[in-house]
Design a protein around this motif. Sequence first.
Motif, PDB file in Angstrom:
ATOM      1  N   MET A   1       0.321 -14.056  -5.556  1.00 31.95           N
ATOM      2  CA  MET A   1       0.342 -14.429  -4.140  1.00 31.95           C
ATOM      3  C   MET A   1       1.237 -13.351  -3.273  1.00 31.95           C
ATOM      4  SD  MET A   1       1.612 -17.955  -2.651  1.00 31.95           S
ATOM      5  CE  MET A   1       1.511 -18.296  -0.751  1.00 31.95           C
ATOM      6  N   ILE A   2       0.740 -13.060  -2.066  1.00 29.93           N
ATOM      7  CA  ILE A   2       1.616 -12.391  -1.319  1.00 29.93           C
ATOM      8  C   ILE A   2       2.181 -13.256  -0.226  1.00 29.93           C
ATOM      9  CG2 ILE A   2       1.659 -10.508   0.430  1.00 29.93           C
ATOM     10  CD1 ILE A   2      -0.380  -8.888  -1.308  1.00 29.93           C
ATOM     11  N   GLY A   3       3.322 -13.423  -0.181  1.00 32.51           N
ATOM     12  CA  GLY A   3       3.970 -14.288   0.937  1.00 32.51           C
ATOM     13  C   GLY A   3       4.501 -13.351   1.847  1.00 32.51           C
ATOM     14  N   THR A   4       5.255 -13.938   3.029  1.00 31.89           N
ATOM     15  CA  THR A   4       5.463 -13.281   4.167  1.00 31.89           C
ATOM     16  C   THR A   4       6.563 -12.025   3.786  1.00 31.89           C
ATOM     17  OG1 THR A   4       5.300 -15.108   5.549  1.00 31.89           O
ATOM     18  CG2 THR A   4       6.579 -13.423   6.409  1.00 31.89           C
ATOM     19  N   GLU A   5       7.378 -12.164   2.924  1.00 32.01           N
ATOM     20  CA  GLU A   5       8.518 -11.255   2.572  1.00 32.01           C
ATOM     21  C   GLU A   5       7.837 -10.120   1.816  1.00 32.01           C
ATOM     22  OE1 GLU A   5      11.578 -11.200   3.585  1.00 32.01           O
ATOM     23  OE2 GLU A   5      11.605 -13.302   4.478  1.00 32.01           O
TER      24      GLU A   5
ATOM     25  N   ALA B   1       7.177  -6.150   2.847  1.00 28.84           N
ATOM     26  CA  ALA B   1       7.676  -5.111   1.962  1.00 28.84           C
ATOM     27  C   ALA B   1       6.783  -4.213   1.780  1.00 28.84           C
ATOM     28  CB  ALA B   1       8.041  -5.640   0.740  1.00 28.84           C
ATOM     29  N   LEU B   2       5.382  -4.565   1.674  1.00 30.03           N
ATOM     30  CA  LEU B   2       4.109  -3.569   1.362  1.00 30.03           C
ATOM     31  C   LEU B   2       4.188  -2.608   2.636  1.00 30.03           C
ATOM     32  CD1 LEU B   2       1.816  -5.831  -0.665  1.00 30.03           C
ATOM     33  CD2 LEU B   2       2.559  -3.615  -1.372  1.00 30.03           C
TER      34      LEU B   2
ATOM     35  N   ALA C   1       5.117   2.906   4.864  1.00 33.13           N
ATOM     36  CA  ALA C   1       5.570   3.957   5.777  1.00 33.13           C
ATOM     37  C   ALA C   1       6.691   4.796   5.102  1.00 33.13           C
ATOM     38  CB  ALA C   1       6.287   3.142   7.188  1.00 33.13           C
ATOM     39  N   ALA C   2       7.370   4.398   4.060  1.00 36.96           N
ATOM     40  CA  ALA C   2       8.256   5.092   3.346  1.00 36.96           C
ATOM     41  C   ALA C   2       7.656   6.121   2.417  1.00 36.96           C
ATOM     42  CB  ALA C   2       9.181   4.309   2.486  1.00 36.96           C
ATOM     43  N   ALA C   3       6.219   5.871   1.894  1.00 30.56           N
ATOM     44  CA  ALA C   3       5.580   6.787   1.024  1.00 30.56           C
ATOM     45  C   ALA C   3       4.916   7.890   1.719  1.00 30.56           C
ATOM     46  CB  ALA C   3       4.367   5.829   0.381  1.00 30.56           C
ATOM     47  N   THR C   4       4.566   7.603   3.084  1.00 29.68           N
ATOM     48  CA  THR C   4       3.964   8.890   3.862  1.00 29.68           C
ATOM     49  C   THR C   4       3.697   8.241   5.283  1.00 29.68           C
ATOM     50  OG1 THR C   4       2.012   9.846   4.152  1.00 29.68           O
ATOM     51  CG2 THR C   4       1.538   7.708   3.534  1.00 29.68           C
ATOM     52  N   ALA C   5       4.068   9.342   6.082  1.00 32.63           N
ATOM     53  CA  ALA C   5       4.078   9.102   7.470  1.00 32.63           C
ATOM     54  C   ALA C   5       2.405   9.079   8.118  1.00 32.63           C
ATOM     55  CB  ALA C   5       4.980   9.946   8.541  1.00 32.63           C
TER      56      ALA C   5
ATOM     57  N   LEU D   1      -2.948   3.862   4.800  1.00 33.19           N
ATOM     58  CA  LEU D   1      -3.816   2.858   4.403  1.00 33.19           C
ATOM     59  C   LEU D   1      -4.311   2.933   2.921  1.00 33.19           C
ATOM     60  CD1 LEU D   1      -5.853   3.402   7.991  1.00 33.19           C
ATOM     61  CD2 LEU D   1      -4.609   1.266   7.032  1.00 33.19           C
ATOM     62  N   ALA D   2      -4.383   4.106   2.602  1.00 31.70           N
ATOM     63  CA  ALA D   2      -4.997   4.433   1.183  1.00 31.70           C
ATOM     64  C   ALA D   2      -3.871   3.943   0.359  1.00 31.70           C
ATOM     65  CB  ALA D   2      -5.205   5.885   0.969  1.00 31.70           C
ATOM     66  N   TRP D   3      -2.608   4.166   0.695  1.00 32.13           N
ATOM     67  CA  TRP D   3      -1.484   3.668  -0.244  1.00 32.13           C
ATOM     68  C   TRP D   3      -1.659   2.341  -0.376  1.00 32.13           C
ATOM     69  CZ3 TRP D   3       2.661   0.243  -0.162  1.00 32.13           C
ATOM     70  CH2 TRP D   3       3.501   0.516  -1.248  1.00 32.13           C
ATOM     71  N   LEU D   4      -1.834   1.569   0.670  1.00 31.73           N
ATOM     72  CA  LEU D   4      -1.646   0.062   1.038  1.00 31.73           C
ATOM     73  C   LEU D   4      -3.045  -0.436  -0.089  1.00 31.73           C
ATOM     74  CD1 LEU D   4      -0.947  -0.725   4.345  1.00 31.73           C
ATOM     75  CD2 LEU D   4       0.281  -1.513   2.406  1.00 31.73           C
ATOM     76  N   THR D   5      -4.219   0.132   0.381  1.00 30.81           N
ATOM     77  CA  THR D   5      -5.630  -0.101  -0.238  1.00 30.81           C
ATOM     78  C   THR D   5      -5.316  -0.040  -2.148  1.00 30.81           C
ATOM     79  OG1 THR D   5      -6.656   0.338   1.625  1.00 30.81           O
ATOM     80  CG2 THR D   5      -7.838   0.036  -0.541  1.00 30.81           C
TER      81      THR D   5
END
Length: 207
Positions: free
Chosen positions: A1-5, A9-10, A15-19, A25-29
Amino acid sequence: MIGTEEFWALIEASAAATAAPDERLAWLTDRLAERPADDAVDFAWRLDEARTRADTWRLWGAASLICAGLCSDDGFHYFQAWLVGLGRATFERVVDDPDALADVPEVRRLAGRSVDAWDDDEWPDWEALDYVAERAYERITGTVDGVDDAAAARGRELGVSPDPTDAEWDLDDPAELRRRYPRLATMFPLPAEEDEIGVGVWETARP
């Protein structure tokens, strides 16, 4: 489960991984696609919750001022996603006080420049954030466009356009814009005052 926190964090880890927006978007996916399908639905749910908090005429007026009046229903929907992408601290501050957008570096870089001169990546919108959960869900399940149905089955209809519930006002009224956003109004041109036939216009346009 992904909660608010974990949702925030994701967002911030991307944003820390790439600007670069597309790389974020690719990182999140990729991160979501490594998890159970329900987590992709959770991500879409949390994004919708954040949008609901940002879905106000107060914030729409600020977005419209920054974008020289070029902030349609779709434009404000994508603006909300862009605001989420700035991270939780900025999101919370701006939802509480839209004029605090005057402190945001991404906004300050736009001040004093015609919208015609903005690069596509500079526009305060992030439409593609909406597609992260869908793409991850498809990779996990093989089902195309399944997130909306999965969210509805869990009792939540995901929003597809703004629907503010606070008091509506004239977003093109220079005096009202100046009163509501004193700091932003010093950074971005206000709409032209009404001419002799009573038609107010914004002086710039997006190509």
